[in-house]
Each structure stands twice: as structure tokens, then as C-alpha cells.
Design a protein around this motif. Structure first.
Motif, short mmCIF file in Angstrom:
data_model
loop_
_atom_site.label_atom_id
_atom_site.label_comp_id
_atom_site.label_asym_id
_atom_site.label_seq_id
_atom_site.Cartn_x
_atom_site.Cartn_y
_atom_site.Cartn_z
N THR A 58 26.64 22.82 -33.78
CA THR A 58 28.09 22.77 -33.82
C THR A 58 28.61 21.37 -34.16
N ILE A 59 29.53 21.34 -35.10
CA ILE A 59 30.23 20.12 -35.52
C ILE A 59 31.72 20.47 -35.59
N LEU A 60 32.55 19.49 -35.82
CA LEU A 60 33.97 19.75 -36.04
C LEU A 60 34.27 19.56 -37.52
N VAL A 61 34.93 20.54 -38.11
CA VAL A 61 35.43 20.43 -39.48
C VAL A 61 36.95 20.54 -39.38
N ASN A 62 37.61 19.45 -39.73
CA ASN A 62 39.08 19.38 -39.58
C ASN A 62 39.50 19.71 -38.15
N LEU A 75 38.07 21.67 -35.96
CA LEU A 75 37.66 22.98 -35.45
C LEU A 75 36.14 23.06 -35.36
N PRO A 76 35.61 23.65 -34.28
CA PRO A 76 34.16 23.77 -34.17
C PRO A 76 33.62 24.78 -35.18
N ILE A 77 32.57 24.35 -35.86
CA ILE A 77 31.93 25.16 -36.90
C ILE A 77 30.43 25.08 -36.68
N LYS A 78 29.75 26.18 -36.89
CA LYS A 78 28.29 26.19 -36.83
C LYS A 78 27.80 25.74 -38.21
N SER A 79 27.28 24.53 -38.27
CA SER A 79 26.93 23.93 -39.57
C SER A 79 25.73 24.58 -40.23
N CYS A 80 24.98 25.40 -39.51
CA CYS A 80 23.83 26.08 -40.11
C CYS A 80 24.25 27.25 -41.00
N ILE A 81 25.50 27.69 -40.89
CA ILE A 81 25.94 28.82 -41.71
C ILE A 81 27.08 28.45 -42.66
N MET A 82 27.41 27.17 -42.74
CA MET A 82 28.41 26.70 -43.70
C MET A 82 27.69 25.99 -44.82
N LEU A 83 27.98 26.38 -46.04
CA LEU A 83 27.38 25.70 -47.18
C LEU A 83 27.93 24.29 -47.30
N ALA A 84 27.09 23.37 -47.68
CA ALA A 84 27.50 21.97 -47.81
C ALA A 84 28.63 21.83 -48.82
N VAL A 85 28.57 22.57 -49.92
CA VAL A 85 29.62 22.44 -50.94
C VAL A 85 30.98 22.87 -50.42
N GLU A 86 31.02 23.71 -49.38
CA GLU A 86 32.29 24.11 -48.78
C GLU A 86 32.94 22.96 -48.01
N ALA A 87 32.16 21.96 -47.66
CA ALA A 87 32.67 20.82 -46.88
C ALA A 87 33.23 19.71 -47.76
N ASP A 88 33.12 19.85 -49.05
CA ASP A 88 33.61 18.82 -49.97
C ASP A 88 35.08 18.51 -49.67
N GLY A 89 35.38 17.24 -49.41
CA GLY A 89 36.74 16.79 -49.15
C GLY A 89 37.23 16.99 -47.72
N GLN A 90 36.40 17.56 -46.86
CA GLN A 90 36.81 17.87 -45.49
C GLN A 90 36.54 16.69 -44.54
N GLN A 91 37.15 16.76 -43.38
CA GLN A 91 36.94 15.76 -42.32
C GLN A 91 35.96 16.37 -41.31
N ILE A 92 34.84 15.70 -41.11
CA ILE A 92 33.76 16.20 -40.27
C ILE A 92 33.51 15.22 -39.13
N THR A 93 33.31 15.77 -37.93
CA THR A 93 32.92 14.96 -36.78
C THR A 93 31.64 15.55 -36.23
N THR A 94 30.63 14.70 -36.07
CA THR A 94 29.36 15.11 -35.48
C THR A 94 29.24 14.46 -34.11
N ILE A 95 28.21 14.79 -33.40
CA ILE A 95 27.99 14.20 -32.07
C ILE A 95 27.90 12.68 -32.17
N GLU A 96 27.37 12.16 -33.28
CA GLU A 96 27.29 10.71 -33.44
C GLU A 96 28.67 10.07 -33.45
N GLY A 97 29.68 10.78 -33.93
CA GLY A 97 31.04 10.27 -33.94
C GLY A 97 31.72 10.34 -32.58
N LEU A 98 31.05 10.94 -31.62
CA LEU A 98 31.62 11.08 -30.27
C LEU A 98 30.84 10.27 -29.25
N ALA A 99 30.14 9.24 -29.71
CA ALA A 99 29.25 8.46 -28.85
C ALA A 99 29.96 7.83 -27.65
#
Length: 165
Positions: free
Chosen positions: A59-63, A65-89
Motif C-alpha cells: 500500500t502506497i498513497l496516490v494523490n 488515497l491508499p492504493i495497492k501498488s502491486c495491481i496499478m500499472l506504473a504508466v498509470e502513475a505518470d504525473g501523479q503524487q505518490i507517497t511511500t513509507i519512506e516519505g512518512l519516516a
């Protein structure tokens, strides 16, 4: 948003904002966002658990919202704002999980923490029932559910107290 740049018949260059920093990565059309984050950018906090969106370890945040990144294609994330656990340190959610010992092996913990941030974004005044339903989207194989639930409730209690002052 600039168009996706085709490098050859197999790869594309995409860019997105990850943890407040714009990053470019080359991906294949079939690459998931999890692949792009882990292999393309070295952000390994999100884990692969089931590869079909059931367990929530990715799970990551895309804009926001929580999204399961294993089922989202990378090309769908083009231009989006993403937050991973590393961004929440430095997140109070992460600190609360540690204080409440809301983990055993820790494999699922990043997904739960990111999911909790998503819940705070969408339902800042979530009640216990909403928290319970929300947490059903993540699986802990070590069964630390009670500690996780207590950590999340503690986060919301602190958030409510901060908002009330």
C-alpha cells in the motif's frame, strides 16, 4: 503533464512526484507501480506479498488515497503524487506503531502505516467502526491486529486532541 516518452518498443519514461520529489523512471508497459518503486527507484519499503491486491503490504498513497501498488500499472502513475513509507519516516503514525508495538515480524507494517495515513486524509474523524472496516484491507500474518487497532485508535485520539486545541 508531458506525454509518456517511448524509448523503444519495450520501455517508456514516466515521471511522478514521489515523497515530494519529481522522479523519472523507465518502465515496461506491464510493470506495476510496485516494480517501478522498488526496482526503478530503490524504494523498498513497500513489499510484495500477494501480487493480486489482497494483502496490503504494498500500500502506497496516490494523490492522498491508499492504493495497492502491486495491481496499478506504473504508466498509470505518470504525473501523479505518490507517497511511500519512506516519505512518512518522521510520521507520528509510525512513532505510534512503534510505541504500541503494533508489529511482530514487521513485513505488513509499512502497508498498515500508509493505509492509516490514507484513513486520516479521507476520514479525519473516523470512529471505531470505520477504523475496523478500513483496516480489513490489510493482512497481518502474525496476527498483531489488536496492537495495530490500538495504535490506529491512539493516532486518531491524538489527532482529535490536536484539532480540539
Amino acid at each position: 503533464m508531458p506525454p509518456i516518452e517511448l524509448f523503444d518498443s519495450a520501455t517508456y519514461s514516466i515521471q511522478f512526484q514521489v515523497n515530494s520529489e519529481w522522479r523519472k523512471v523507465r518502465v515496461r508497459a506491464a510493470d506495476t507501480l510496485l516494480d517501478a518503486l522498488r526496482e526503478g527507484l530503490g524504494l523498498t519499503g513497500s513489499k510484495s506479498g500477494c501480487d493480486n491486491g489482497d494483502c496490503g503490504t504494498c500500500t502506497i498513497l496516490v494523490n492522498g488515497l491508499p492504493i495497492k501498488s502491486c495491481i496499478m500499472l506504473a504508466v498509470e502513475a505518470d504525473g501523479q503524487q505518490i507517497t511511500t513509507i519512506e516519505g512518512l519516516a518522521n510520521s507520528p503514525v509510525l512513532q505510534t506503531f512503534a510505541e504500541k508495538q503494533a508489529f511482530q515480524c514487521g513485513y505488513c507494517t509499512p502497508g498498515f502505516i500508509v493505509n492509516c495515513h490514507g484513513l486520516l486524509n479521507i476520514h479525519p474523524d473516523a470512529n471505531e467502526e470505520t477504523i475496523r472496516i478500513w483496516l480489513e484491507s490489510n493482512i497481518c500474518r502474525c496476527t498483531s491486529y489488536e496492537e495495530i487497532r490500538e495504535a490506529v485508535k491512539s493516532v486518531f485520539a491524538a489527532h482529535s486532541a490536536d484539532g480540539a486545541s
